[in-house]
Structure formats: structure tokens, C-alpha cells
Design an enzyme around this catalytic site. Sequence first.
Site, PDB file in Angstrom:
ATOM      1  N   LYS A  52      -9.419   7.970   4.173  1.00  0.00           N
ATOM      2  CA  LYS A  52     -10.049   6.954   3.844  1.00  0.00           C
ATOM      3  C   LYS A  52     -11.555   6.605   4.442  1.00  0.00           C
ATOM      4  O   LYS A  52     -12.103   5.711   3.957  1.00  0.00           O
ATOM      5  CB  LYS A  52      -9.171   5.798   4.586  1.00  0.00           C
ATOM      6  CG  LYS A  52      -7.630   5.549   3.674  1.00  0.00           C
ATOM      7  CD  LYS A  52      -6.838   4.718   3.951  1.00  0.00           C
ATOM      8  CE  LYS A  52      -5.699   4.572   3.228  1.00  0.00           C
ATOM      9  NZ  LYS A  52      -4.666   5.662   3.254  1.00  0.00           N
TER      10      LYS A  52
ATOM     11  N   GLU B 289       1.266   4.846  13.672  1.00  0.00           N
ATOM     12  CA  GLU B 289       1.260   6.160  12.925  1.00  0.00           C
ATOM     13  C   GLU B 289       1.414   7.233  13.794  1.00  0.00           C
ATOM     14  O   GLU B 289       2.151   7.921  13.795  1.00  0.00           O
ATOM     15  CB  GLU B 289       0.395   5.877  11.621  1.00  0.00           C
ATOM     16  CG  GLU B 289       0.665   7.368  11.045  1.00  0.00           C
ATOM     17  CD  GLU B 289      -0.299   7.511   9.763  1.00  0.00           C
ATOM     18  OE1 GLU B 289      -0.243   8.256   8.833  1.00  0.00           O
ATOM     19  OE2 GLU B 289      -1.228   6.711   9.575  1.00  0.00           O
TER      20      GLU B 289
ATOM     21  N   HIS C 192      -1.885   8.139   6.589  1.00  0.00           N
ATOM     22  CA  HIS C 192      -2.306   6.992   5.951  1.00  0.00           C
ATOM     23  C   HIS C 192      -3.544   6.178   6.614  1.00  0.00           C
ATOM     24  O   HIS C 192      -4.421   6.034   5.814  1.00  0.00           O
ATOM     25  CB  HIS C 192      -1.023   5.676   5.950  1.00  0.00           C
ATOM     26  CG  HIS C 192      -1.179   4.481   5.520  1.00  0.00           C
ATOM     27  ND1 HIS C 192      -1.435   4.333   4.070  1.00  0.00           N
ATOM     28  CD2 HIS C 192      -1.255   3.153   5.891  1.00  0.00           C
ATOM     29  CE1 HIS C 192      -1.715   3.288   3.708  1.00  0.00           C
ATOM     30  NE2 HIS C 192      -1.622   2.323   4.552  1.00  0.00           N
TER      31      HIS C 192
ATOM     32  N   PHE D 159       1.797  -3.618   3.985  1.00  0.00           N
ATOM     33  CA  PHE D 159       1.712  -4.921   4.578  1.00  0.00           C
ATOM     34  C   PHE D 159       3.352  -5.185   4.155  1.00  0.00           C
ATOM     35  O   PHE D 159       3.940  -4.917   3.111  1.00  0.00           O
ATOM     36  CB  PHE D 159       0.850  -6.095   3.623  1.00  0.00           C
ATOM     37  CG  PHE D 159      -0.512  -6.110   4.240  1.00  0.00           C
ATOM     38  CD1 PHE D 159      -0.764  -5.585   5.336  1.00  0.00           C
ATOM     39  CD2 PHE D 159      -1.393  -6.703   3.426  1.00  0.00           C
ATOM     40  CE1 PHE D 159      -2.239  -5.634   5.682  1.00  0.00           C
ATOM     41  CE2 PHE D 159      -2.669  -6.874   3.893  1.00  0.00           C
ATOM     42  CZ  PHE D 159      -3.102  -6.177   5.073  1.00  0.00           C
TER      43      PHE D 159
ATOM     44  N   CYS E 296       0.889  -1.230   0.019  1.00  0.00           N
ATOM     45  CA  CYS E 296       0.041   0.003  -0.101  1.00  0.00           C
ATOM     46  C   CYS E 296       0.825   1.475  -0.156  1.00  0.00           C
ATOM     47  O   CYS E 296       0.384   2.437   0.030  1.00  0.00           O
ATOM     48  CB  CYS E 296      -1.065  -0.113   1.219  1.00  0.00           C
ATOM     49  SG  CYS E 296      -1.897  -1.690   1.180  1.00  0.00           S
TER      50      CYS E 296
ATOM     51  N   HIS F  53      -9.738   2.366   1.239  1.00  0.00           N
ATOM     52  CA  HIS F  53      -8.318   2.427   1.159  1.00  0.00           C
ATOM     53  C   HIS F  53      -8.194   1.611  -0.333  1.00  0.00           C
ATOM     54  O   HIS F  53      -8.292   0.558  -0.802  1.00  0.00           O
ATOM     55  CB  HIS F  53      -7.954   1.284   1.972  1.00  0.00           C
ATOM     56  CG  HIS F  53      -6.401   1.081   2.110  1.00  0.00           C
ATOM     57  ND1 HIS F  53      -5.535   1.635   1.099  1.00  0.00           N
ATOM     58  CD2 HIS F  53      -5.482   0.337   2.849  1.00  0.00           C
ATOM     59  CE1 HIS F  53      -4.202   1.516   1.637  1.00  0.00           C
ATOM     60  NE2 HIS F  53      -4.072   0.526   2.502  1.00  0.00           N
TER      61      HIS F  53
END
Length: 416
Positions: free
Chosen positions: A332, A314, A303, A400, A163, A337
Site C-alpha cells: 500500500k 496483523e 494487508h 471495517f 476491504c 489502499h
Amino acid sequence: MVVTGLGAVTPLGVGVAELWQGLLDGRCGIRELTGEEFAGLPVRVAGVVPVDVAGLLPRPQARRMNRAARFGVLAAREAWQDAGFDAAGAEGAGLDPARVGVSVGSILGDASVLVSADRALRERGPRAVPPLTTPMTVPSQAASQISLDLGITGEARTVTSACASGTEAIGQAVDRIRYGYVDVVVAGGAEAVVTPAIMAAFAAMRALSSRGVGEVSPSRPFAKDRDGFVNGEGAGFLLLEAEEHARARGARIYCEAAGWGLSADAHHMAAPDPSGKGIALALRRALRDAGAQASDVVHVNAHATATVEGDLAEALAVRAVLGGGVPVTALKGHLGHLQGAAGGVEAVATALTLCHGVVPPTIGGTERDQDPDIRLDVVRGSPRPLPDTGDLALSNSFGFGGHNAVLALRRVRERA
């Protein structure tokens, strides 16, 4: 390096205007998946593009593209034309095609092509498999089709870093211009992975939100009741060029592409390092590459996928590097996402934030709903004026496997 053009295809609609107004209005592009193929899945909501984009392209061209490539071509065209270049492509714009590049982030591109081919093979035999299955399956199809569409011959690269792909693709484009390989790059991300198999796989990981569509977005970044991300699709692109190149042609400049940073968690194949150390390293590297200090940062586009562990890691990293007082927004809740395209679309929004001096709100919860452990200044409720005390905005993307990428954009006080 400066940003002179923007393009987007998102769950809020086709075009940058639809994206920006939707973000400012707090609209949610997450919808229920009503197709028969999604029946029986444990999760049936996603951020899907609400327009049949194949109908926006010539039929012969659209048939040779997977869904992600269609998104990519439309968003790249918009960025190209927004920058003031001729619709005929590189040569028509008076550019040397060999000095122009394409840089696209994509994880899978369009997983449905291979799934459809496999179904045709099983049900009707090998003659039923479409002959263009292979070139339409590879993640590099979007980059290839953009280069074909715009007549770009300098390079057409694809970045696959989970991502973080879209943000890393933009960062690599910054370096290609910085070191003199090309003068202009169309850079961003494109993805179309809202398919039954992908949805089922994410659900099996317990990575997806279990909520349905309602008055509040099922994707709830930084909220105390967040329970997972919402899958999505789309594309977002920046037109990057050397500043002298842009000013020589009198281009409108949105912002400067000041730098970027990468790191790796080396922690787990899917879960983030809960300490946030890897993210903090990417943030510090982006600041250093931009020649900036923490005090220069006026905004962070987070993110923030609305997973319990990811949002907290984060937040820890942002506080460690920047403190807790920088205005943060997370998109998001509006979009879901967008996977490899997330960084591209969020970079578009960050550029617009700097250009217009307005931070879009985070949706998917209110101030009362915010997790007390986050301890960030998350913009909620309505847009907020951008602070006038600094010039830098950071756009974060993490994936990931521990991929961390941060893009640093700088406000241009006097645009050409």
C-alpha cells in the site's frame, strides 16, 4: 485449482507488467488530487489510475460502465487473454459459457455515479438524471460488465465484505471450482471511490494519512510514524481453473490456488480487534484449507494499511501463527489502499512472487523507520529472493466491521 492468467489496472499503470515492474522498482503511484472538486478537503492525496481508461474501450461500451467496471473489464480481459483464451470470449475460446464464472469483490463500485445524479436532480430537476444511473450505481456492475464482455453465463457474483471483498471473491471462486459448479472463474476486485465525499468521510474518521506527496510515500506500512491509509482505486483479477482443465489445454500455470480462510472479529464497526485473534483464526483456516502447516509458508503479502492499530493487530496475528521470520511485504506504500480491489491486486502480486521467486520491497520507510513493536521480517529497500524451503504464500485482507480473509497460494515447482 490453479492460476493461469493475471490482469491489473492500478495506480502504477494499466497492465500486470506495469504493476510488477513498479513494485520491484519501489515506485509510488500515490498522487496529489488537483481537481477543483477536491479543493478544501483536509486530505488531497490518493492512489489514482494515471490513464483515462475510458479511452481504452469502445466509446458506446465505456459510456454504459462506471469507472470501477471499466477497471474491472480491462483487468479481466488481460487475465483472460494471459491465460491463453481467445479475445472473442468464452465461446470463441472453445469453452462452455455455462461452465465459466465471474466473482468480483467491490464495496461501492463507483460512488461518483449516484453523487452526480443527485447533483443533476438538485440543480436541473428529474429530467436531468441519466436513465442508466441505477444499473451504473450498484456494486455488481463490474461483475455484470465482465460477464457481458467475455460472454460468461455460468454465474456473475459480487462479494461485499469491506476491504476483504476482493480476497473473499477469489476464495469463493476457489470453492465454486472445487465443488464442480464451474471449471473456470475470472476472480478479483474492482473499486473506484476516490471521490470528494468518500475522501472527506475517511478524513473525518481520522483514518487517512495527513501527509502529502514527497520523496517518501505518505502510506507507510509497519513504520513507527505511520498515521493512516491513503485511499486508492483500481482492479486486479486472477483466472482460476481446475488443474486438470488447465493441463489438458497445455496452459501456463503461475501457481496453485490452495485454499482460503475467513473469520470475523465481532469487536467494533471500524477498529480491528487489537489482540489479532480474528486475523489469526483466518490465517489458521487458510492453512488448514490448503492442507498446509505454518512451516510451509515462505511469504506473507500483508494487508498493512499503515494505520496504527491495524498494522499492529496483523503483526500480532502473523507472529502468533507463523512466527516472526517469514518474509513479509506490504504494497500500500506503492498503491494506496484500493479498498474492495486491494485483495485482487495483492493476489496478483502474490502469484507473481511465487512464479518469479522474488519478494517486492515495502516502501514508505526504511529499516530504521520500522515500528519496534511489529517484530516481523518486513522486506524493505530492494527485492529479495523467495526462500526455497517451503511452497506457500498468504495474501491477507481485512475490512471495517471485522471482516478477515486470507488466500493461500502454492508455488508450482514444475509448471506446464
